[in-house]
Design a protein around this motif. Structure first.
Motif, mmCIF file in Angstrom:
data_model
loop_
_atom_site.group_PDB
_atom_site.id
_atom_site.type_symbol
_atom_site.label_atom_id
_atom_site.label_comp_id
_atom_site.label_asym_id
_atom_site.label_seq_id
_atom_site.Cartn_x
_atom_site.Cartn_y
_atom_site.Cartn_z
ATOM 1 N N SER A 131 0.838 -1.205 0.000
ATOM 2 C CA SER A 131 0.000 0.000 0.000
ATOM 3 C C SER A 131 0.874 1.257 0.000
ATOM 4 O O SER A 131 1.859 1.326 0.748
ATOM 5 C CB SER A 131 -0.907 -0.006 1.236
ATOM 6 N N PRO A 132 0.524 2.266 -0.807
ATOM 7 C CA PRO A 132 1.380 3.451 -0.921
ATOM 8 C C PRO A 132 1.393 4.330 0.339
ATOM 9 O O PRO A 132 2.372 5.022 0.596
ATOM 10 C CB PRO A 132 0.776 4.215 -2.102
ATOM 11 N N ARG A 165 5.081 6.182 0.807
ATOM 12 C CA ARG A 165 6.133 5.643 -0.062
ATOM 13 C C ARG A 165 6.977 6.797 -0.613
ATOM 14 O O ARG A 165 6.443 7.870 -0.915
ATOM 15 C CB ARG A 165 5.466 4.863 -1.206
ATOM 16 N N ASP A 166 8.282 6.567 -0.756
ATOM 17 C CA ASP A 166 9.211 7.650 -1.112
ATOM 18 C C ASP A 166 8.805 8.432 -2.364
ATOM 19 O O ASP A 166 8.880 9.650 -2.400
ATOM 20 C CB ASP A 166 10.618 7.093 -1.323
ATOM 21 N N ASP A 167 8.369 7.715 -3.415
ATOM 22 C CA ASP A 167 8.110 8.398 -4.689
ATOM 23 C C ASP A 167 6.842 9.261 -4.650
ATOM 24 O O ASP A 167 6.543 9.959 -5.617
ATOM 25 C CB ASP A 167 7.991 7.379 -5.828
ATOM 26 N N LEU A 168 6.117 9.235 -3.552
ATOM 27 C CA LEU A 168 4.910 10.069 -3.451
ATOM 28 C C LEU A 168 5.237 11.483 -2.996
ATOM 29 O O LEU A 168 4.389 12.371 -3.030
ATOM 30 C CB LEU A 168 3.916 9.451 -2.458
ATOM 31 N N LEU A 169 6.492 11.681 -2.573
ATOM 32 C CA LEU A 169 6.889 12.980 -2.030
ATOM 33 C C LEU A 169 8.073 13.535 -2.812
ATOM 34 O O LEU A 169 8.949 12.771 -3.250
ATOM 35 C CB LEU A 169 7.290 12.827 -0.552
ATOM 36 N N PRO A 175 3.689 16.251 -1.080
ATOM 37 C CA PRO A 175 3.081 15.157 -1.847
ATOM 38 C C PRO A 175 2.930 15.500 -3.327
ATOM 39 O O PRO A 175 2.607 16.649 -3.672
ATOM 40 C CB PRO A 175 1.699 14.993 -1.207
ATOM 41 N N ILE A 176 3.193 14.522 -4.195
ATOM 42 C CA ILE A 176 3.012 14.681 -5.649
ATOM 43 C C ILE A 176 1.750 13.906 -6.027
ATOM 44 O O ILE A 176 1.767 12.673 -6.161
ATOM 45 C CB ILE A 176 4.228 14.114 -6.426
ATOM 46 N N GLN A 177 0.639 14.610 -6.172
ATOM 47 C CA GLN A 177 -0.657 13.944 -6.353
ATOM 48 C C GLN A 177 -0.665 12.977 -7.537
ATOM 49 O O GLN A 177 -1.242 11.890 -7.453
ATOM 50 C CB GLN A 177 -1.771 14.992 -6.530
ATOM 51 N N GLN A 178 -0.011 13.342 -8.625
ATOM 52 C CA GLN A 178 -0.028 12.503 -9.838
ATOM 53 C C GLN A 178 0.591 11.118 -9.595
ATOM 54 O O GLN A 178 0.343 10.189 -10.357
ATOM 55 C CB GLN A 178 0.750 13.161 -10.986
#
Ligand SMILES: Cc1cc2nc3c(=O)[nH]c(=O)nc-3n(C[C@H](O)[C@H](O)[C@H](O)COP(=O)(O)O)c2cc1C
Length: 204
Positions: A131-132, A165-169, A175-178
């Motif tokens: 889960s992210p 998760r790291d790639d979400l930020l 946070p990077i919504q995409q």
């Protein structure tokens, strides 16, 4: 316009009309544990964020329409008032659906769905590794909304620890919504995926 008086419909019809209209609904994949240490994992789309201070999420395991019994998630929460709300993205939606099957009490849906248990830091139920976003929560209140088949049970849970998760930020922690690729539940068997995003700035 067609109007429906609730007293003219049965519970399944009410549920169906409202589920199509009140959509999309985010999905909480909730892990719980009973007093004997048996783990449960089930998805709930009657779910949302209701407060930031304190951070509170709410979800609702309903009484089964079939026989008016309560769901294992709720039974576990009456025993151990802790849970992890695992956020659902597109990559795990098939497994999440599998976890919603009606397994007998005591069956661990992590195993049935092929998801990986990850030890939580401050609560007893494990997190879902795939889960992210995983939210470790303590339950503040369990509030039955009725006694009959289909009645909801509000679980009011306070978030204690959040894992992203790291790639979400981005590098600054924003946070990077995409990158979240979230899915949500609609009516019947319909789902949607957040691939049609747009931004709207707040009015001045
Ligand atoms: C995406 C999805 C969302 C669901 N949302 C809910 C919900 O909000 N409330 C509910 O009672 N059941 C919901 N269900 C059904 C439960 O997940 C299902 O009844 C599950 O078996 C309950 O498991 P438990 O008895 O182990 O707690 C949902 C199922 C799916 C696939």
């Amino acid at each position: 316009m067609k109007s429906f008086d609730i007293s003219d419909l049965n519970t399944v019809q009410v549920h169906n009309y409202l589920q199509h209209a009140i959509a999309p609904r985010p999905i909480a994949l909730v892990s719980t544990i009973d007093r004997a240490g048996k783990v449960n994992l089930s998805p709930f789309s009657f779910f949302n964020l209701f407060s930031a201070n304190p951070p509170v999420v709410v979800f609702s395991p309903s009484r089964r329409v079939r026989d008016n019994t309560t769901k294992h998630t709720l039974d576990n929460l009456y025993e151990i008032r802790e849970c992890v709300v695992n956020i659902v993205d597109y990559s795990i939606v098939l497994k999440v659906n599998q976890a919603s099957a009606e397994y007998p009490k005591g069956v661990n849906e992590f195993h049935e769905a092929g998801l990986t248990e990850l030890l939580s830091v401050i609560v007893k139920p494990p997190r879902v590794a795939e889960s992210p976003v995983q939210l470790e929560c303590k339950v503040n209140q369990l509030m039955p909304l009725g006694k009959g088949p289909g009645a909801g049970n509000l679980v009011i849970a306070e978030v204690q620890l959040m894992h992203f998760r790291d790639d979400l930020l981005d590098d600054t922690g924003k946070p990077i919504q995409q990158n979240f690729d979230l899915v949500a539940r609609l009516g019947g068997d319909w789902y949607c995926r957040t691939t049609d995003l747009f931004e709207l700035s707040k009015p001045i």
